[in-house]
Scaffold this active site. Structure first.
Site, mmCIF file in Angstrom:
data_model
loop_
_atom_site.group_PDB
_atom_site.id
_atom_site.type_symbol
_atom_site.label_atom_id
_atom_site.label_comp_id
_atom_site.label_asym_id
_atom_site.label_seq_id
_atom_site.Cartn_x
_atom_site.Cartn_y
_atom_site.Cartn_z
ATOM 1 C CG ASP A 1 19.974 108.298 52.896
ATOM 2 O OD1 ASP A 1 20.840 107.228 52.751
ATOM 3 O OD2 ASP A 1 20.521 108.480 54.916
ATOM 4 C CG HIS B 1 17.538 100.247 57.600
ATOM 5 N ND1 HIS B 1 18.119 100.965 56.765
ATOM 6 C CD2 HIS B 1 18.717 99.680 57.785
ATOM 7 C CE1 HIS B 1 19.469 100.986 56.493
ATOM 8 N NE2 HIS B 1 19.988 100.466 57.129
ATOM 9 C CG ASP C 1 25.368 104.087 50.122
ATOM 10 O OD1 ASP C 1 26.073 105.095 49.687
ATOM 11 O OD2 ASP C 1 24.133 103.491 49.522
#
Length: 1456
Positions: free
Chosen positions: A526, A529, A627
């Site tokens: 999750d 980045h 999302d």
């Protein structure tokens, strides 16, 4: 192509850092590291952390790899070190040159996923994944009934959001306890554990063929995590991160503002609790600037206390015995940030202050003046900090108002309503676990460690930020500038750089990871980045110890493929999540399909052994993620089916989110959704909110396209073509390159709601090449007569009034979407089915299974059958038939084995001018260029560039698809010749007969396969005809030896003078015109393409420089003999011609060719069995005297030894003549004096000398050509006098003849000349001794400046080298460092003292040696210029028209 194991070659090149390049490999592959051109011959050591077999992986443990050299040759071309890849993950490599790191990168090895009771492999491209929000699964004992929906829908991977205990926000990703299973899954009388979860996961794997993965969240934890209260050091708090204090003060001030707005305290100033318009937004901005910022004085955290600093400075100035510090102009007074971030706690370096502000005396006035200047400077520095804070505050206000606008006013925002304490004006950036108090009182807590440690930073994400930068670390102003999109129920975790920096946190999260890896087959990273790379590496290493084939999925929003690759390579990410919802129209959606996987249809067959090419990250392409906002809202419910079909046709993993298939018309929020998913019930009615079946939403179609996706991945449908039929219709083709079957989906998207938007009823006709075998699936999104959607209170229900009509595996004539299908042809052999649609309404899909038409299928099968002689790859899909051309029944190797090397020159090579001489030319590719060679090499060179990249858009491929011109050229060119060459052409023609019968899009692929099979066979045949040195040599040697085939050939007319009729074994042929027998000796082209045909093909110097390497080393002794004797016949003036001109147009203007010729005779005698016999071979003299007309062959024959003696005697006598026909007719650039030729032997030294300042008689023979630069007729490198390599070559010849004469093999012991009217005899022994005695004395540039032999010590600029010449008309030229002395060193090593030779070679290696050859001049020389451009004509004397050809440019020599 005979390899069965897949081998990839990674070439290492100097200083090549490939950390941002993704190299993907599979388990079972062999990876070979080989040295690239820049590292050949260098000591290189490769290190990797890939473990030894059986060892556990340790990221920090590197081992060196052993070099293997299968040919055991000296060069590095075949040397490699290898890894047999049997372990998944990310592995690093680097390499050293000596002790210095020279480059490196990463490789990623894919995991092998297995499912089922039989543990069969699930390829990554077969993955069909569905995401479930774990909290919506309900009690654990109901999971199976809810998960069955995924099973029945055809999914084979289930992704669960975290199953751990959640925080107060109830967000799926705010975890209160990473180690505990969410208690919501248990019943009052039954507590479920991780063991129960593990048992279910195992059941799904073995019985349902479904793998399970779940998220790991490393960035943050829930605010109320109990363990965080016990270990606050695990968060970014105001104790371990004091740089956040100013941001915390601002955050608290904004919280108090929010409370005041909620309480109505700013209503009179235009800001009510309910924010409804831009006027209120402007009022907020004004309040912040007028009330908040002036009150909290944030700039003070970055400023110096002026009074305190001045007082300290004054005290230092008034100290007794104060030392005066000398000013340093590089040091300036600047503010030193207070590490504790106290108001006005910053300082300055008083030593710099004392050195900057110096009183002119020690009196009070001077001290005061100095302090005043110091104070003024501090105030200036404080003002700069104030201005910088204003800049930060402007950004903070803009970000704050942008957030308010999104949350309260934006149409696509959440519309939070009035400002309250639950929904404040802005999300808080920091925790505050204390009772509310005035801001001034709160601020006092930031300096109290046992309270400040609980003031922790929340996590979030920063739009457009550098993902490799941690935005909570010092140096980042993200929190101060309010740039964080904050998650209010998550605290950002602070790991530090290593486990020792925060032991509890690392241990806790490692345990969390191990629990996950114990019970699940994969993880989703999750917010990858924002995850510190070193943390993720550490955790994944722990996970892979428990689950070696861990499937790692990640979401990355870096905005850059290079940055994506850093995460993928460092972490070994298996699949990157890619979102179809990012597509703004159907065209973009189709482009994403093409981008994320598969080769182009008709791609080239790649060999098992091939270069390792950079890859893009493997995609998990999802029609919607959990999302994403709801696609039904942003597009329409009708688009669910076509978009999911488009996504499913991608050659990669595919996925979706639970609720998409049921047509849930809103986003299922990871934060607020508390209802449960529906269960599977085959008999449930559409109006049943809590249950679903194949009549619900698009589930029935989803099942069909999931199964098709898995079939296509498993059966090798790896090629993809995307066709944008019109603005809404996307056709995707998946093609199998082995059986040439295709599956074509046609999807009519509905990004706009068909009920409210116009869609044309006219659907374009589609042309599908081949024969449609069946309609795999046709489905239409339709409405049905049920109650409209109503959001259920307990179950996450979809739209009951929309479903799909679906039909599977029907014949084309049964279709309700296809109106009619016709058959037409495209070209002579390509059959097309024309499809006309009638019910392809928006929201519809139809999928065809297509085969080649039977005729083309048979042609492909026959081609593949004949190609199996080259590679077993073509066995699948091959078809053996008896009625093929008889020539195809003979193996190609049997036909081609009869080719001579001279014939192979015609089959493989021949440049444009060579072909034109035979009446042909090289094939021209329209809109591109002509082939460099007419033979197969011309094609193979281009294909070698195209093939690895599958560049099917190249003009070369376009030409093949457009017509048969190139195909016919290849075969007809060879058939037009005779003998075995024609037989090779006929074999190709027979293969091309079938090639022309297959669809045009497949022709580049099979054309390449035919050529590469023939080409590699021809190379093997060439090598088998060469010497054992070549046959047993390295790959480098073998490929160098092909220069012999490339440069040596026979043209339409002979290039060499005729040999003596009495000479045996001279090759002959029948003249096509006269029908008479004529000699056809191989000649050696001086250069391709410019010196390859006619009278300009053969040049003496070039021929004999190259003859040893191209003919003697390769074992082509007869051709070498013939060339030596042919040139011997043209001896004139004691010289071998420079330009041969077939003998009749010869130019005798070079001094070195005769000595290279003599060296080749010596080499021939030593290397060839019975080589000394050549000395007695008859030479037909064309010019028995200097002035005789050319004689025909056989008129006057002499044995070769007499010709050799003549050459030696003429040099000792002295040579002086003027070139025949001197003037512009033979050389348009030469000045008149340049046509005067001189050569001779110095009586004292024995050195051969010659030339003048206006001609250039050695290989460095560039003549100036530019009128503009005034260098026309001026040699760039005249090298007159005694050139070092000629002295070496002459010494070699004299020494050899001396040895032969002593053995009575050569009948002459001396040369006889006339000097001053007397006969003088000079023995070879005397001549040999003279050269030996004088060489180092006169050529070596001594390291002793007082050396008496040095006549021009003022010209020396390098010592310990050998001169390039001796006695040049321009003495400074003698002292230039050039590579020519190395030639003398090779042919006459006895001339050199070992110690001096090594010293000179070291200097040459340092100054002249390049990556692929030697520079022609020392870079330190004043006339050096390494860039050559013969086309350049300017005013630069040294460069114009390539004047610097031998003044620096690097040359590559293969002769010795």
């Amino acid at each position: 192509m005979g390899h069965s194991i897949q081998i990839r070659i990674l070439l290492l090149n100097e200083m090549e850092k490939l950390e941002k390049t993704l190299f993907r490999l599979e388990q079972g592959f062999e990876l070979q590291f080989r040295l690239g051109p820049t590292l050949q011959g260098k000591a290189v050591t490769v290190y990797t952390n890939y473990p030894f077999p059986g060892e556990a992986f340790n990221r920090e443990k590197f081992r060196s790899l052993e070099w293997e050299n299968p040919t055991e040759r000296e060069d590095d071309s075949d040397k490699y070190c290898k890894l047999n890849l049997q372990q998944a993950g990310s592995f690093q490599y680097y390499f050293l040159q000596g002790n210095e790191k020279s480059g490196g990168g990463y490789i990623v090895v894919d995991p092998i996923l297995r499912v089922g009771a039989d543990n069969h492999v699930l390829p990554l491209d077969c993955v069909t994944l569905q995401t479930f929000l774990a909290k919506c699964m309900g009690p654990f004992d109901e999971w199976e009934s809810r998960l069955r929906v995924a099973k029945e829908s055809g999914y084979n991977v289930i992704h669960f959001t975290p199953l751990q205990t959640l925080g107060l926000s109830r967000s799926c990703y705010s975890l209160a306890d990473q180690l505990e299973l969410n208690p919501d899954f248990s019943r009052p009388n039954k507590k479920y554990t991780w063991t129960d979860v593990g048992q279910l996961v195992e059941k799904l794997k073995k019985e349902w063929n479904i793998l399970c993965i779940t998220d790991v969240v490393y960035n943050h934890t829930a605010t109320k995590s109990q363990w965080l209260q016990e270990h606050p050091e695990s968060a970014y708090n105001l104790v371990n991160s004091p740089h956040l204090k100013p941001a915390w003060v601002l955050d608290r001030a904004l919280w108090h503002l929010s409370c005041d707005v909620a309480d109505g305290k700013y209503k009179e100033r235009g800001v009510a609790a309910l924010i409804e318009n831009d006027h209120q937004m402007n009022c907020i901005r004004k309040i912040i600037w007028e009330d908040i910022f002036p009150k909290i004085h944030l700039w003070e955290f970055f400023q110096v206390d002026v009074d305190k600093a001045v007082e300290q400075f004054r005290g230092l100035l008034t100290q007794e015995n104060r030392k005066t510090t000398k000013p340093d102009p590089k040091q300036h007074l600047k503010i030193i940030q207070d590490p504790e971030y106290r108001r006005l706690g910053c300082t300055v370096d008083m030593n710099v202050a004392l050195a900057t502000f110096i009183p002119h005396d020690n009196g009070p006035a001077a001290i005061n003046e100095c302090c005043s200047w110091f104070q003024k400077r501090i105030e200036e520095l404080n003002s700069e900090k104030h201005q910088l804070m204003n800049y930060h505050q402007e950004q903070a206000v803009n970000c704050l108002l942008g957030n308010v606008f999104y949350e309260r006013l934006a149409g696509h925002g959440p519309k939070l309503g009035p400002v309250t304490r639950k929904h404040p004006l802005v999300t808080r950036y920091f925790t505050f676990p204390f009772e509310e108090m005035p801001l001034s009182t709160e601020e006092s807590m930031i300096h109290v460690p046992n309270k400040a440690c609980f003031l922790m930073a929340h996590n979030g994400w920063v739009m457009g930020d550098d993902p490799l930068r941690n935005f909570a670390e010092p140096g980042s102003d993200v929190y101060l500038r309010r740039e964080l999109i904050c998650w209010g129920d998550s605290v950002k975790l602070r790991y530090g750089k290593k486990p020792e920096d925060c032991p509890y946190l690392w241990a806790h999260m490692k345990k969390y990871t191990e629990i996950t890896a114990t019970y699940f087959q994969g993880v989703r990273l999750d917010n990858c980045h924002s995850t510190p790379l070193h943390v993720a590496e550490y955790m994944l290493d722990a996970a892979r110890k428990l689950q070696p084939n861990l499937y790692v999925v990640a979401e990355l929003f870096t905005g850059s493929e290079d940055l994506d690759n850093i995460f993928v390579t460092r972490l070994g990410i298996s699949s990157l999540i890619r979102e179809a919802m990012s597509a703004y129209d159907s065209h973009e959606e189709g482009r994403l399909v093409y981008r994320y996987g598969g080769e182009p249809v008709g791609s080239f067959v790649q060999p098992c052994l091939r270069p390792l090419m950079p890859a893009i990250a493997h995609a998990l392409f999802m029609d919607v993620t959990h999302d994403n906002e709801c696609p039904i809202v942003h597009r329409s419910a009708y688009d669910a089916l076509p978009s999911s079909t488009i996504v499913s046709m991608a050659c990669c993993a595919s996925g979706s989110t639970k609720g998409y298939d049921e047509l849930v018309p809103h986003q299922i929020s990871v934060v607020s959704e508390e209802r449960f998913y529906t269960k599977w019930n085959p008999t449930a009615s559409p109006s049943n909110f809590g249950e679903v079946n194949f009549q619900s939403g698009i589930i029935a179609a989803r099942c069909a396209i999931n199964k098709l996706h898995q079939e296509l991945g498993a059966k090798g449908f790896i090629q993809v073509y995307v066709d944008q039929v019109d603005e809404d219709i996307v056709a995707v083709t998946r093609h199998s390159p082995s059986i040439h079957q295709s599956v074509v989906s046609v999807s009519r998207t509905a990004f706009r709601n068909p009920k409210t938007s116009f869609y044309s009823k006219e659907v374009p006709q589609m042309c599908i090449p081949g024969k449609i075998e069946e309609v795999v699936l046709e489905a239409r999104t339709v409405e049905r007569n049920t109650e409209p959607y109503r959001k259920d209170a307990n179950s996450i229900n979809g739209m009951p009034n929309i479903t799909v009509e679906i039909r599977e595996h029907i014949q084309l004539n049964e279709s309700k979407i296809v109106k009619q299908a016709g058959i037409t042809t495209k070209g002579p052999n390509e059959y097309i089915q024309e499809i006309e649609f009638e019910n392809l309404s928006p929201g519809s899909v139809i999928i065809f299974r297509v085969s080649l038409d039977p005729h083309a299928q048979a042609a492909v099968g026959i081609l593949r059958n004949h190609l199996t002689q080259f590679s077993p790859h073509f066995k699948s899909g091959s078809l053996a038939v008896d009625n093929t051309d008889p020539i195809l029944k003979i193996p190609f190797a049997s036909i081609a084995s009869k080719l001579t090397l001279a014939e192979l020159n015609q089959v493989l090579y021949r440049c444009e001018s060579e072909e034109q001489e035979d009446g042909g030319g090289c094939y021209n590719i329209p809109n591109w260029s002509s082939l460099k060679y007419a033979g197969l090499q011309g094609l193979m060179s281009i294909l070698a560039e195209i093939r690895p990249k599958n560049d099917l858009g190249h003009p070369f491929c376009d030409n093949l698809r457009s017509g048969d011109w190139m195909i016919d050229y290849v075969s007809n060119r060879l058939i037009s010749r005779s003998g075995t060459i024609a037989e090779v052409g006929k074999w190709l023609q027979a293969m091309f007969f079938y090639l022309k019968q297959i669809p045009r899009y497949l022709i580049p692929c099979y054309f390449d396969a035919i050529l590469i099979g023939a080409y590699t066979t021809l190379l093997d045949i060439a090598w088998k005809q060469m010497s054992s040195f070549v046959q047993n040599g390295s790959t480098f040697v073998k490929h160098l030896s092909l220069g012999s085939v490339q440069m040596c050939g026979v043209g339409k007319s002979p290039s060499l003078p005729l040999l003596s009729p009495s000479l045996m074994d001279v090759p002959c042929r029948l003249n096509e015109i006269t029908r008479e027998k004529e000699q056809c000796c191989v000649s050696l082209a001086a250069g391709l393409p410019h010196f390859s045909s006619g009278i300009f093909r053969c040049w003496g110097r070039d021929t004999f420089i190259a003859l040893r390497g191209l003919l003697l080393i390769t074992g082509r002794y007869l051709e070498a003999r013939n060339i030596i004797l042919a040139f011997a016949g043209t001896l004139r003036h004691g010289l071998i011609p420079n330009l041969l001109g077939e003998g009749t147009y010869a130019r005798y203007n070079c001094r070195d060719a005769v000595w290279w010729w003599l060296q080749c005779i010596q080499d021939y005698c030593k290397m060839v069995p019975n080589g000394l016999d050549i000395l007695r071979c008859p030479v037909s003299r064309m010019y028995p005297t200097d002035d005789s007309a050319p004689l025909s062959a056989g008129t006057l024959d002499q044995p070769l030894f007499e010709v050799i003696q003549e050459a030696m005697q003429r040099h000792m006598q002295g040579i002086q003549f003027r070139e025949r026909n001197a003037g512009p007719q033979i050389d348009r650039n030469m000045k008149d004096e340049g046509f005067n030729i001189t050569a001779g032997v110095d009586e004292e030294t024995g050195f051969v000398y010659g030339g003048n300042r206006l001609n250039c008689g050695t290989w460095m023979d560039k003549m100036g050509e530019s009128d503009r630069a005034r260098n026309k007729g001026i040699p760039a490198t005249p090298r007159d006098g005694s050139a070092v390599e000629i002295v070496g070559l002459s010494k070699s010849a004299v020494r050899w003849l001396l040895e032969l004469s002593q053995k009575n093999i050569f009948p002459y012991h001396e040369v006889t000349v006339k000097r001053h009217g007397k006969v003088v005899r000079v023995s070879y022994d005397e001549w040999n001794r003279k050269i030996q005695d004088n060489f180092e004395k006169l050529f070596y540039v001594s390291e002793d400046p007082s050396d008496v032999n040095e006549k021009h010590s003022n010209l020396v600029h390098k010592r310990g080298i050998y001169k390039d010449s001796y006695g040049a008309s321009s003495p400074w030229c003698d002292y230039q460092l050039r590579p020519n002395f190395t030639i003398a060193m090779v042919v006459a090593p006895e001339l050199f003292t070992t110690e001096k030779a090594w010293k000179a070679l070291e200097i040459a290696g340092e100054k002249l040696l390049g990556p692929l050859g030697m520079k022609t001049l020392d870079p330190d020389d004043m006339v050096y210029c390494g860039t050559y451009d013969n086309a350049l004509d300017n005013d630069n004397y040294s460069l114009a028209k390539g004047f610097n050809y031998h003044q620096g440019p690097l040359f590559f020599s293969l002769h010795f």
